[in-house]
Design a protein around this motif. Structure first.
Motif, PDB file in Angstrom:
ATOM      1  N   PHE A   3       0.836  -1.204   0.000  1.00 15.13           N
ATOM      2  CA  PHE A   3       0.000   0.000   0.000  1.00 15.13           C
ATOM      3  C   PHE A   3       0.872   1.256   0.000  1.00 15.13           C
ATOM      4  O   PHE A   3       0.630   2.203  -0.740  1.00 15.13           O
ATOM      5  CB  PHE A   3      -0.904  -0.032   1.235  1.00 15.13           C
ATOM      6  CG  PHE A   3      -2.001   0.988   1.219  1.00 15.13           C
ATOM      7  CD1 PHE A   3      -3.168   0.749   0.518  1.00 15.13           C
ATOM      8  CD2 PHE A   3      -1.873   2.173   1.919  1.00 15.13           C
ATOM      9  CE1 PHE A   3      -4.200   1.684   0.505  1.00 15.13           C
ATOM     10  CE2 PHE A   3      -2.883   3.117   1.911  1.00 15.13           C
ATOM     11  CZ  PHE A   3      -4.055   2.863   1.197  1.00 15.13           C
ATOM     12  N   LEU A   4       1.907   1.264   0.865  1.00 12.72           N
ATOM     13  CA  LEU A   4       2.888   2.343   0.906  1.00 12.72           C
ATOM     14  C   LEU A   4       4.261   1.717   0.758  1.00 12.72           C
ATOM     15  O   LEU A   4       4.626   0.813   1.512  1.00 12.72           O
ATOM     16  CB  LEU A   4       2.790   3.103   2.230  1.00 12.72           C
ATOM     17  CG  LEU A   4       3.945   4.057   2.578  1.00 12.72           C
ATOM     18  CD1 LEU A   4       4.036   5.189   1.584  1.00 12.72           C
ATOM     19  CD2 LEU A   4       3.777   4.613   3.994  1.00 12.72           C
ATOM     20  N   GLU A  27       1.641  -2.529   4.354  1.00 10.58           N
ATOM     21  CA  GLU A  27       0.429  -3.070   3.736  1.00 10.58           C
ATOM     22  C   GLU A  27      -0.791  -2.265   4.163  1.00 10.58           C
ATOM     23  O   GLU A  27      -0.766  -1.552   5.175  1.00 10.58           O
ATOM     24  CB  GLU A  27       0.247  -4.549   4.124  1.00 10.58           C
ATOM     25  CG  GLU A  27       1.390  -5.462   3.710  1.00 10.58           C
ATOM     26  CD  GLU A  27       1.617  -5.512   2.221  1.00 10.58           C
ATOM     27  OE1 GLU A  27       0.638  -5.279   1.462  1.00 10.58           O
ATOM     28  OE2 GLU A  27       2.766  -5.760   1.794  1.00 10.58           O
ATOM     29  N   ASP A  28      -1.857  -2.394   3.410  1.00 15.12           N
ATOM     30  CA  ASP A  28      -3.116  -1.713   3.733  1.00 15.12           C
ATOM     31  C   ASP A  28      -3.590  -2.156   5.118  1.00 15.12           C
ATOM     32  O   ASP A  28      -3.713  -3.348   5.389  1.00 15.12           O
ATOM     33  CB  ASP A  28      -4.167  -2.078   2.673  1.00 15.12           C
ATOM     34  CG  ASP A  28      -5.431  -1.236   2.807  1.00 15.12           C
ATOM     35  OD1 ASP A  28      -5.400  -0.246   3.549  1.00 15.12           O
ATOM     36  OD2 ASP A  28      -6.438  -1.593   2.164  1.00 15.12           O
ATOM     37  N   GLY A  29      -3.827  -1.188   6.003  1.00 14.91           N
ATOM     38  CA  GLY A  29      -4.287  -1.501   7.358  1.00 14.91           C
ATOM     39  C   GLY A  29      -3.182  -1.714   8.367  1.00 14.91           C
ATOM     40  O   GLY A  29      -3.458  -1.911   9.556  1.00 14.91           O
ATOM     41  N   ASP A  30      -1.914  -1.657   7.933  1.00 14.15           N
ATOM     42  CA  ASP A  30      -0.798  -1.810   8.867  1.00 14.15           C
ATOM     43  C   ASP A  30      -0.671  -0.587   9.774  1.00 14.15           C
ATOM     44  O   ASP A  30      -1.024   0.533   9.392  1.00 14.15           O
ATOM     45  CB  ASP A  30       0.522  -1.979   8.108  1.00 14.15           C
ATOM     46  CG  ASP A  30       0.875  -3.438   7.856  1.00 14.15           C
ATOM     47  OD1 ASP A  30       0.177  -4.315   8.389  1.00 14.15           O
ATOM     48  OD2 ASP A  30       1.856  -3.698   7.122  1.00 14.15           O
ATOM     49  N   ILE A  62       2.423   5.558  -2.945  1.00 11.57           N
ATOM     50  CA  ILE A  62       1.200   5.236  -2.215  1.00 11.57           C
ATOM     51  C   ILE A  62       0.191   4.681  -3.218  1.00 11.57           C
ATOM     52  O   ILE A  62      -0.096   5.324  -4.231  1.00 11.57           O
ATOM     53  CB  ILE A  62       0.619   6.474  -1.500  1.00 11.57           C
ATOM     54  CG1 ILE A  62       1.612   7.015  -0.469  1.00 11.57           C
ATOM     55  CG2 ILE A  62      -0.706   6.120  -0.806  1.00 11.57           C
ATOM     56  CD1 ILE A  62       1.176   8.313   0.193  1.00 11.57           C
ATOM     57  N   LYS A  63      -0.288   3.465  -2.953  1.00 10.30           N
ATOM     58  CA  LYS A  63      -1.234   2.796  -3.848  1.00 10.30           C
ATOM     59  C   LYS A  63      -0.679   2.763  -5.281  1.00 10.30           C
ATOM     60  O   LYS A  63      -1.369   3.064  -6.245  1.00 10.30           O
ATOM     61  CB  LYS A  63      -2.607   3.479  -3.805  1.00 10.30           C
ATOM     62  CG  LYS A  63      -3.279   3.399  -2.437  1.00 10.30           C
ATOM     63  CD  LYS A  63      -4.505   4.254  -2.324  1.00 10.30           C
ATOM     64  CE  LYS A  63      -5.661   3.714  -3.114  1.00 10.30           C
ATOM     65  NZ  LYS A  63      -6.916   4.474  -2.831  1.00 10.30           N
ATOM     66  N   ASP A 153      -5.703   8.207   2.662  1.00  9.33           N
ATOM     67  CA  ASP A 153      -5.139   6.880   2.406  1.00  9.33           C
ATOM     68  C   ASP A 153      -4.195   6.470   3.533  1.00  9.33           C
ATOM     69  O   ASP A 153      -4.140   5.307   3.921  1.00  9.33           O
ATOM     70  CB  ASP A 153      -4.373   6.870   1.070  1.00  9.33           C
ATOM     71  CG  ASP A 153      -5.283   6.984  -0.131  1.00  9.33           C
ATOM     72  OD1 ASP A 153      -6.430   6.491  -0.051  1.00  9.33           O
ATOM     73  OD2 ASP A 153      -4.872   7.575  -1.146  1.00  9.33           O
ATOM     74  N   VAL A 154      -3.415   7.426   4.049  1.00  6.95           N
ATOM     75  CA  VAL A 154      -2.417   7.148   5.090  1.00  6.95           C
ATOM     76  C   VAL A 154      -2.488   8.238   6.160  1.00  6.95           C
ATOM     77  O   VAL A 154      -2.540   9.427   5.835  1.00  6.95           O
ATOM     78  CB  VAL A 154      -0.986   7.100   4.509  1.00  6.95           C
ATOM     79  CG1 VAL A 154       0.029   6.781   5.610  1.00  6.95           C
ATOM     80  CG2 VAL A 154      -0.881   6.082   3.387  1.00  6.95           C
ATOM     81  N   ALA A 185      -7.332   1.508   9.532  1.00  9.60           N
ATOM     82  CA  ALA A 185      -6.615   2.517   8.751  1.00  9.60           C
ATOM     83  C   ALA A 185      -5.132   2.170   8.648  1.00  9.60           C
ATOM     84  O   ALA A 185      -4.575   1.435   9.468  1.00  9.60           O
ATOM     85  CB  ALA A 185      -6.784   3.886   9.406  1.00  9.60           C
ATOM     86  N   THR A 186      -4.485   2.713   7.615  1.00 10.71           N
ATOM     87  CA  THR A 186      -3.037   2.566   7.448  1.00 10.71           C
ATOM     88  C   THR A 186      -2.368   3.736   8.161  1.00 10.71           C
ATOM     89  O   THR A 186      -2.629   4.896   7.844  1.00 10.71           O
ATOM     90  CB  THR A 186      -2.653   2.564   5.961  1.00 10.71           C
ATOM     91  OG1 THR A 186      -3.370   1.517   5.298  1.00 10.71           O
ATOM     92  CG2 THR A 186      -1.160   2.338   5.785  1.00 10.71           C
TER      93      THR A 186
END
Length: 356
Positions: A3-4, A27-30, A62-63, A153-154, A185-186
């Motif tokens: 994700f990032l 990762e997404d949600g880390d 990012i993404k 997003d972050v 959330a990330t």
């Protein structure tokens, strides 16, 4: 793709190199926590993700979108600062929605998001107040609300709890953890506090001197530190390091005491540092039956309620042991410590790197 992504990122100010080829994947949600001493480069890296500092070389994505030349306002990130950075002439409600207003979000949508965030953070009763009428913890909630309402997003947190007192810091730490679990959330979080790093994160990057010393889960970082710096920085009290000679499957201390190693390295006799955390020592009672023993002379006893810390000379090193509160140990007395060698670490005394 992560994700990032931070790929081979360096940063120099003139002739001074601040960051050296940093590689991280979030990762997404880390919940990634950058932790390290002051001046190690963690805030500089966060500022580069935010777009507040230019990258000297490498890429930040990012993404899957490279952000190196993207203006901060176009990165869809939200920051929570150490100083809260609230507008003193605005109410809490106005502070929370100001960013949305600047992005031309219609007022009904702004109000809807504000109510959702106020309910989530339990600050609905504060919406008409100004920052000067709030406590430190309330100001931090408002700063978090201003970030949350953006739906970025972050989320970037720059030492957000360092201005709070110890008790409130623990409370806010729990609130941030709950928030992450609820939102998924990330989060990219910077701190010098290793307790914050261990309790909040899903991943930790330990930094020193502009280098990432180790990247992994909290358990990996704590149980299997990559080098002496990580071993002694992560953990309070710090890991004890005893100079030993590794021979015939044993660690031999300077005074001749021997401990059998659970995972002895192959090869010839060698010098090493034996790493034992304070909780790897125990009083020699029935619960510690079968564990090898080390003799030491106790110099200081520190009762801490649920535990007792004993500082003792073992071999030629001063070590700290974390014992049960009712451990029968006295300053000035000789004492036998049981050692959980299955959890011990070994490090090369020259390079500082972990010996596997």
């Amino acid at each position: 793709m992560a994700f990032l992504e931070i790929r081979g990122v360096t940063k120099s100010f003139g002739a001074t190199d601040v960051l050296h080829r940093v590689d991280l994947e979030v990762e997404d949600g880390d919940f990634l926590v950058l932790v390290g001493p002051s001046g190690c480069g963690k805030t500089t890296l966060l500022n580069m993700v935010a777009g507040l500092e230019q990258v000297s070389s490498g890429e930040i994505a990012i993404k899957e979108r490279v952000m190196n030349d993207v203006h901060p306002s176009q990165r869809n990130i939200a920051m929570v600062f150490q100083s809260y950075a609230l507008y003193p002439n605005m109410t809490v409600a106005q502070n929370i929605t100001f960013g949305l207003e600047m992005h031309k979000v219609p007022k009904p949508e702004r109000d809807k998001r504000m109510r959702e965030v106020a309910e989530l953070l339990q600050i609905g009763q504060l919406l008409d107040r100004r920052p000067s009428q709030l406590s430190g913890g309330q100001r931090q909630r408002v700063a978090m609300g201003r970030a949350l309402v953006r739906k970025p997003d972050v989320f970037l947190f720059d030492e957000p709890l360092s201005n709070l007192d110890a008790k409130l810091r623990v409370t806010m730490r729990t609130e941030i953890k709950k928030l992450h679990q609820r939102l998924g959330a990330t989060i990219f979080y910077v701190t010098h506090d290793q307790v914050e790093a261990m309790t909040l994160s899903t991943k930790i990057a330990v930094m020193d001197g502009g280098y990432v010393q180790q990247f992994g889960t909290p358990k990996q970082i704590y149980d299997h530190p990559a080098n002496v710096f990580v071993a002694t920085f992560m953990g309070s009290p710090a890991m004890n390091l005893l100079p030993v000679t590794v021979t015939d499957g044993h660690a031999v201390l300077a005074d001749g005491q021997r401990l059998r190693l659970a995972n002895a390295p192959a090869g010839a006799e060698r010098k090493a540092l034996l790493g034992l955390r304070p909780e790897h020592f125990a009083a020699p009672d029935d619960a510690a039956e079968g564990l090898p023993r080390l003799k030491g002379k106790v110099s200081v006893i520190e009762p801490a309620g649920s535990d007792t810390y004993a500082v003792a000379m073992i071999g030629d090193c001063e070590c700290t042991a974390r014992l049960r509160a009712d451990a029968q140990v006295q300053p000035g007395a000789d004492f036998e410590f049981a050692c959980e060698m299955a959890k011990a670490s070994l490090f090369d005394p020259d390079s500082g790197k972990r010996i596997e």
